[in-house]
Design a protein around this motif. Structure first.
Motif, PDB file in Angstrom:
ATOM      1  N   ARG A 176       0.821  -1.224   0.000  1.00  0.00           N
ATOM      2  CA  ARG A 176       0.000   0.000   0.000  1.00  0.00           C
ATOM      3  C   ARG A 176       0.846   1.261   0.000  1.00  0.00           C
ATOM      4  O   ARG A 176       0.333   2.359  -0.233  1.00  0.00           O
ATOM      5  CB  ARG A 176      -0.933   0.009   1.200  1.00  0.00           C
ATOM      6  CG  ARG A 176      -1.988  -1.064   1.112  1.00  0.00           C
ATOM      7  CD  ARG A 176      -2.949  -0.967   2.263  1.00  0.00           C
ATOM      8  NE  ARG A 176      -3.918  -2.043   2.181  1.00  0.00           N
ATOM      9  CZ  ARG A 176      -4.636  -2.458   3.178  1.00  0.00           C
ATOM     10  NH1 ARG A 176      -4.516  -1.894   4.364  1.00  0.00           N
ATOM     11  NH2 ARG A 176      -5.493  -3.446   3.027  1.00  0.00           N
ATOM     12  N   GLU A 177       2.134   1.132   0.291  1.00  0.00           N
ATOM     13  CA  GLU A 177       3.030   2.289   0.295  1.00  0.00           C
ATOM     14  C   GLU A 177       3.512   2.666  -1.101  1.00  0.00           C
ATOM     15  O   GLU A 177       3.943   3.782  -1.325  1.00  0.00           O
ATOM     16  CB  GLU A 177       4.246   2.029   1.199  1.00  0.00           C
ATOM     17  CG  GLU A 177       3.903   1.911   2.656  1.00  0.00           C
ATOM     18  CD  GLU A 177       3.222   3.153   3.208  1.00  0.00           C
ATOM     19  OE1 GLU A 177       3.703   4.269   2.968  1.00  0.00           O
ATOM     20  OE2 GLU A 177       2.181   2.996   3.875  1.00  0.00           O
ATOM     21  N   ARG A 211       2.423   5.873  -2.918  1.00  0.00           N
ATOM     22  CA  ARG A 211       2.867   7.121  -2.302  1.00  0.00           C
ATOM     23  C   ARG A 211       4.368   7.133  -1.992  1.00  0.00           C
ATOM     24  O   ARG A 211       4.832   7.898  -1.150  1.00  0.00           O
ATOM     25  CB  ARG A 211       2.049   7.414  -1.057  1.00  0.00           C
ATOM     26  CG  ARG A 211       1.964   6.291  -0.070  1.00  0.00           C
ATOM     27  CD  ARG A 211       0.945   6.584   0.996  1.00  0.00           C
ATOM     28  NE  ARG A 211       0.894   5.488   1.964  1.00  0.00           N
ATOM     29  CZ  ARG A 211       0.106   5.471   2.988  1.00  0.00           C
ATOM     30  NH1 ARG A 211      -0.702   6.479   3.210  1.00  0.00           N
ATOM     31  NH2 ARG A 211       0.102   4.458   3.821  1.00  0.00           N
ATOM     32  N   LEU A 212       5.123   6.300  -2.685  1.00  0.00           N
ATOM     33  CA  LEU A 212       6.565   6.239  -2.454  1.00  0.00           C
ATOM     34  C   LEU A 212       7.249   7.588  -2.671  1.00  0.00           C
ATOM     35  O   LEU A 212       8.093   7.989  -1.879  1.00  0.00           O
ATOM     36  CB  LEU A 212       7.221   5.202  -3.365  1.00  0.00           C
ATOM     37  CG  LEU A 212       7.377   3.808  -2.796  1.00  0.00           C
ATOM     38  CD1 LEU A 212       7.927   2.860  -3.840  1.00  0.00           C
ATOM     39  CD2 LEU A 212       8.240   3.801  -1.564  1.00  0.00           C
ATOM     40  N   TRP A 213       6.905   8.270  -3.746  1.00  0.00           N
ATOM     41  CA  TRP A 213       7.579   9.546  -4.030  1.00  0.00           C
ATOM     42  C   TRP A 213       7.313  10.588  -2.947  1.00  0.00           C
ATOM     43  O   TRP A 213       8.235  11.125  -2.353  1.00  0.00           O
ATOM     44  CB  TRP A 213       7.176  10.092  -5.403  1.00  0.00           C
ATOM     45  CG  TRP A 213       7.895   9.400  -6.512  1.00  0.00           C
ATOM     46  CD1 TRP A 213       7.380   8.498  -7.395  1.00  0.00           C
ATOM     47  CD2 TRP A 213       9.283   9.516  -6.831  1.00  0.00           C
ATOM     48  NE1 TRP A 213       8.359   8.055  -8.241  1.00  0.00           N
ATOM     49  CE2 TRP A 213       9.530   8.668  -7.927  1.00  0.00           C
ATOM     50  CE3 TRP A 213      10.338  10.259  -6.302  1.00  0.00           C
ATOM     51  CZ2 TRP A 213      10.801   8.546  -8.500  1.00  0.00           C
ATOM     52  CZ3 TRP A 213      11.599  10.139  -6.876  1.00  0.00           C
ATOM     53  CH2 TRP A 213      11.815   9.291  -7.960  1.00  0.00           C
ATOM     54  N   GLU A 214       6.036  10.871  -2.700  1.00  0.00           N
ATOM     55  CA  GLU A 214       5.700  11.955  -1.779  1.00  0.00           C
ATOM     56  C   GLU A 214       5.991  11.607  -0.324  1.00  0.00           C
ATOM     57  O   GLU A 214       6.580  12.404   0.395  1.00  0.00           O
ATOM     58  CB  GLU A 214       4.220  12.356  -1.918  1.00  0.00           C
ATOM     59  CG  GLU A 214       3.898  13.077  -3.211  1.00  0.00           C
ATOM     60  CD  GLU A 214       3.713  12.145  -4.410  1.00  0.00           C
ATOM     61  OE1 GLU A 214       3.707  10.910  -4.229  1.00  0.00           O
ATOM     62  OE2 GLU A 214       3.584  12.660  -5.529  1.00  0.00           O
ATOM     63  N   ARG A 215       5.587  10.450   0.109  1.00  0.00           N
ATOM     64  CA  ARG A 215       5.678  10.109   1.530  1.00  0.00           C
ATOM     65  C   ARG A 215       7.059   9.614   1.953  1.00  0.00           C
ATOM     66  O   ARG A 215       7.435   9.751   3.106  1.00  0.00           O
ATOM     67  CB  ARG A 215       4.638   9.049   1.869  1.00  0.00           C
ATOM     68  CG  ARG A 215       4.631   8.727   3.333  1.00  0.00           C
ATOM     69  CD  ARG A 215       3.482   7.861   3.703  1.00  0.00           C
ATOM     70  NE  ARG A 215       3.506   7.653   5.160  1.00  0.00           N
ATOM     71  CZ  ARG A 215       2.619   6.971   5.801  1.00  0.00           C
ATOM     72  NH1 ARG A 215       1.611   6.450   5.168  1.00  0.00           N
ATOM     73  NH2 ARG A 215       2.722   6.819   7.105  1.00  0.00           N
ATOM     74  N   HIS A 216       7.795   9.045   1.016  1.00  0.00           N
ATOM     75  CA  HIS A 216       9.055   8.421   1.396  1.00  0.00           C
ATOM     76  C   HIS A 216      10.266   9.078   0.731  1.00  0.00           C
ATOM     77  O   HIS A 216      11.104   9.641   1.427  1.00  0.00           O
ATOM     78  CB  HIS A 216       9.011   6.921   1.120  1.00  0.00           C
ATOM     79  CG  HIS A 216       7.927   6.231   1.895  1.00  0.00           C
ATOM     80  ND1 HIS A 216       7.968   6.079   3.259  1.00  0.00           N
ATOM     81  CD2 HIS A 216       6.760   5.691   1.491  1.00  0.00           C
ATOM     82  CE1 HIS A 216       6.882   5.453   3.667  1.00  0.00           C
ATOM     83  NE2 HIS A 216       6.125   5.212   2.615  1.00  0.00           N
ATOM     84  N   ASN A 232      10.074  13.076   0.938  1.00  0.00           N
ATOM     85  CA  ASN A 232       9.985  13.422   2.359  1.00  0.00           C
ATOM     86  C   ASN A 232      11.331  13.225   3.058  1.00  0.00           C
ATOM     87  O   ASN A 232      11.697  13.988   3.942  1.00  0.00           O
ATOM     88  CB  ASN A 232       8.899  12.568   3.010  1.00  0.00           C
ATOM     89  CG  ASN A 232       8.503  13.052   4.374  1.00  0.00           C
ATOM     90  OD1 ASN A 232       8.782  14.169   4.762  1.00  0.00           O
ATOM     91  ND2 ASN A 232       7.832  12.197   5.107  1.00  0.00           N
ATOM     92  N   CYS A 233      12.066  12.195   2.654  1.00  0.00           N
ATOM     93  CA  CYS A 233      13.383  11.937   3.242  1.00  0.00           C
ATOM     94  C   CYS A 233      14.469  12.827   2.623  1.00  0.00           C
ATOM     95  O   CYS A 233      15.382  13.269   3.321  1.00  0.00           O
ATOM     96  CB  CYS A 233      13.756  10.472   3.056  1.00  0.00           C
ATOM     97  SG  CYS A 233      12.747   9.346   4.035  1.00  0.00           S
ATOM     98  N   ARG A 244      13.708   6.948  11.835  1.00  0.00           N
ATOM     99  CA  ARG A 244      12.347   7.021  11.318  1.00  0.00           C
ATOM    100  C   ARG A 244      11.678   5.704  11.643  1.00  0.00           C
ATOM    101  O   ARG A 244      12.217   4.642  11.329  1.00  0.00           O
ATOM    102  CB  ARG A 244      12.405   7.242   9.800  1.00  0.00           C
ATOM    103  CG  ARG A 244      11.085   7.490   9.170  1.00  0.00           C
ATOM    104  CD  ARG A 244      11.275   7.833   7.705  1.00  0.00           C
ATOM    105  NE  ARG A 244       9.994   8.164   7.142  1.00  0.00           N
ATOM    106  CZ  ARG A 244       9.631   7.891   5.906  1.00  0.00           C
ATOM    107  NH1 ARG A 244      10.470   7.316   5.098  1.00  0.00           N
ATOM    108  NH2 ARG A 244       8.448   8.208   5.472  1.00  0.00           N
TER     109      ARG A 244
END
Length: 147
Positions: free
Chosen positions: A45-46, A49-54, A57-58, A142
């Motif tokens: 499920r990640e 949203r890998l680009w924005e959330r991970h 974001n990192c 994290r």
């Protein structure tokens, strides 16, 4: 076994954030979406949203880390935030600290594949390596228990 998913297209700002290392950032995202899912490093499920959330974001950590310092990413897991930070900041010496063998194997593969000569992978827990690693200027964590 969990099925891998396809990495969504990178948002336009990803090219600005990763600069000339953008192709490596895409490759890392593809690895997370594929073997990262099948090896249980991230949930399926990640992937959308890998680009924005991970990844992005990192990577923005690069804006607050001083130049030419040492960084230890405690509990690095799938390499977040250490790998995106390494892609954006080749001036840093980064240690990815992770206790689980399957994760350190993945991290070593990624570091070699992406040519991240300034990144070292260490297998261990923070409390076990205390005093065994050189002092670090910056520590990131994290999804880790309270430090």
């Amino acid at each position: 076994m969990t099925e891998a998913a396809e990495l969504p297209p990178a948002p336009p700002e990803a090219r600005d954030v990763f600069g000339d290392r953008f192709p490596e950032a895409v490759r890392y995202g593809e690895l997370l979406a594929d073997v990262g899912v099948t090896r249980g490093l991230i949930g399926p499920r990640e992937v959308p949203r890998l680009w924005e959330r991970h990844l992005l974001n990192c990577a923005v950590l690069s804006e607050v880390v001083p130049e030419r310092v040492t960084v230890c990413d405690v509990g690095s897991g799938a390499g977040l935030p250490g790998i995106p930070l390494a892609l954006t900041r080749p001036d840093l010496q980064i240690t990815l600290l992770e206790p689980l063998l399957r994760r350190t194997n993945f991290l070593r593969e990624v570091v070699e594949l992406l040519g991240l000569d300034h990144v070292t992978v260490v297998r261990g827990r923070a409390e076990e390596v205390l005093g065994k690693l050189p002092p670090m200027h910056v520590v990131t964590a994290r999804a880790v228990a309270p430090l």
